[in-house]
Design a protein around this motif. Structure first.
Motif, PDB file in Angstrom:
ATOM      1  N   ARG A  13       0.840  -1.202   0.000  1.00 26.82           N
ATOM      2  CA  ARG A  13       0.000   0.000   0.000  1.00 26.82           C
ATOM      3  C   ARG A  13       0.868   1.243   0.000  1.00 26.82           C
ATOM      4  NH1 ARG A  13       0.303   2.370   4.919  1.00 26.82           N
ATOM      5  NH2 ARG A  13       0.489   1.108   6.807  1.00 26.82           N
ATOM      6  N   ALA A  14       0.233   2.369  -0.248  1.00 29.35           N
ATOM      7  CA  ALA A  14       0.928   3.658  -0.209  1.00 29.35           C
ATOM      8  C   ALA A  14       1.282   4.012   1.232  1.00 29.35           C
ATOM      9  CB  ALA A  14       0.040   4.739  -0.810  1.00 29.35           C
ATOM     10  N   THR A  64       8.152   3.352 -11.298  1.00 27.46           N
ATOM     11  CA  THR A  64       9.129   3.655 -10.256  1.00 27.46           C
ATOM     12  C   THR A  64       8.366   4.167  -9.040  1.00 27.46           C
ATOM     13  OG1 THR A  64      10.727   4.273 -11.956  1.00 27.46           O
ATOM     14  CG2 THR A  64      11.210   4.964  -9.710  1.00 27.46           C
ATOM     15  N   PHE A  65       8.343   3.385  -7.984  1.00 22.62           N
ATOM     16  CA  PHE A  65       7.530   3.738  -6.821  1.00 22.62           C
ATOM     17  C   PHE A  65       8.079   3.079  -5.563  1.00 22.62           C
ATOM     18  CE2 PHE A  65       5.608   0.266  -9.227  1.00 22.62           C
ATOM     19  CZ  PHE A  65       5.599  -0.759  -8.303  1.00 22.62           C
ATOM     20  N   ARG A  66       7.563   3.559  -4.437  1.00 21.54           N
ATOM     21  CA  ARG A  66       7.884   3.012  -3.115  1.00 21.54           C
ATOM     22  C   ARG A  66       6.551   2.671  -2.446  1.00 21.54           C
ATOM     23  NH1 ARG A  66      11.929   5.896  -0.127  1.00 21.54           N
ATOM     24  NH2 ARG A  66      11.311   7.595  -1.470  1.00 21.54           N
ATOM     25  N   LEU A  67       6.472   1.473  -1.886  1.00 25.46           N
ATOM     26  CA  LEU A  67       5.252   1.048  -1.209  1.00 25.46           C
ATOM     27  C   LEU A  67       5.568   0.519   0.185  1.00 25.46           C
ATOM     28  CD1 LEU A  67       3.529  -0.891  -4.139  1.00 25.46           C
ATOM     29  CD2 LEU A  67       2.944   1.391  -3.285  1.00 25.46           C
ATOM     30  N   VAL A  68       4.592   0.601   1.043  1.00 23.86           N
ATOM     31  CA  VAL A  68       4.680   0.019   2.384  1.00 23.86           C
ATOM     32  C   VAL A  68       4.270  -1.437   2.280  1.00 23.86           C
ATOM     33  CG1 VAL A  68       3.647   0.034   4.696  1.00 23.86           C
ATOM     34  CG2 VAL A  68       4.230   2.191   3.570  1.00 23.86           C
ATOM     35  N   LEU A  81       9.140  -1.483   0.100  1.00 24.73           N
ATOM     36  CA  LEU A  81       9.575  -2.047  -1.174  1.00 24.73           C
ATOM     37  C   LEU A  81       9.610  -0.900  -2.174  1.00 24.73           C
ATOM     38  CD1 LEU A  81       9.813  -4.913  -2.684  1.00 24.73           C
ATOM     39  CD2 LEU A  81       7.410  -4.595  -3.178  1.00 24.73           C
ATOM     40  N   ASN A  82      10.651  -0.855  -2.992  1.00 23.23           N
ATOM     41  CA  ASN A  82      10.694   0.180  -4.018  1.00 23.23           C
ATOM     42  C   ASN A  82      11.251  -0.391  -5.320  1.00 23.23           C
ATOM     43  OD1 ASN A  82      13.437   0.184  -2.747  1.00 23.23           O
ATOM     44  ND2 ASN A  82      13.806   1.681  -4.342  1.00 23.23           N
TER      45      ASN A  82
END
Length: 183
Positions: A13-14, A64-68, A81-82
């Motif tokens: 999730r975000a 390209t993203f970062r998630l919890v 996680l990214n």
């Protein structure tokens, strides 16, 4: 209806502003932090709150993203996680993963990686995932081998931390290998 972002143990999730406290606590274990990248000086609660709020408001890019990484049952943060090193021309991307020390050895990392690969391979049309793991991070080396990643290379003495040099292993998994194992 099932979410593509939910696995057996975790949901991706975000970031939410209130996640700051969990992530600041994860930074307290210096050995775990070194396994992921590098040790940083301690940050204040005010800085951690501000950073979590900024990340929560960032627009997410499709590639390209970062998630919890949160527990499936109570949505509590257990790691992050990214994606990075995204090469759309050749269909290759890299990722990084970090699990807070209290949550090690519970299957969260493997579950999160499978969710990520399924998205990147089947929704974004990538054909290969890569992960770089330091030689001192034996649990991550074992995890990537267990998940079916292939060791593709080794950069000798490419990182210095905790008074020693570490080799860096490159692992790769192609969509065909993922499909054979997880589809």
């Amino acid at each position: 209806m099932t979410s593509a972002w939910v696995g057996e143990r975790v949901r991706l999730r975000a970031t939410e502003p209130e996640d700051w406290e969990a992530f600041q606590a994860f930074e307290e274990n210096s050995d775990a932090v070194r396994n992921g990248w590098r040790l940083h000086p301690p940050t204040s609660a005010a800085h951690a709150k501000k950073r979590a709020a900024e990340v929560a408001e960032e627009a997410l890019d499709l590639d390209t993203f970062r998630l919890v990484i949160a527990t499936k049952d109570d949505n509590a943060p257990v790691g992050s996680l990214n994606t990075h090193s995204v090469d759309r021309d050749h269909g290759v991307f890299g990722y990084g993963i970090s699990i807070g020390t209290p949550h090690h050895r519970k299957g969260y990392a493997g579950d999160a990686i499978v969710i990520l690969l399924r998205y990147m391979f089947f929704e974004r049309r990538f054909q290969k995932a890569e992960a770089w793991v330091y030689s001192s991070n034996e649990p991550s080396l074992a995890l990537h081998r267990r998940l079916g990643f292939v060791e593709e290379g080794r950069r000798r003495r490419s990182r210095y931390a905790n008074g020693r040099y570490d080799d860096e292993f490159l692992f790769g998994m192609m969509i065909e290998e993922f499909t054979e194992r997880y589809a």
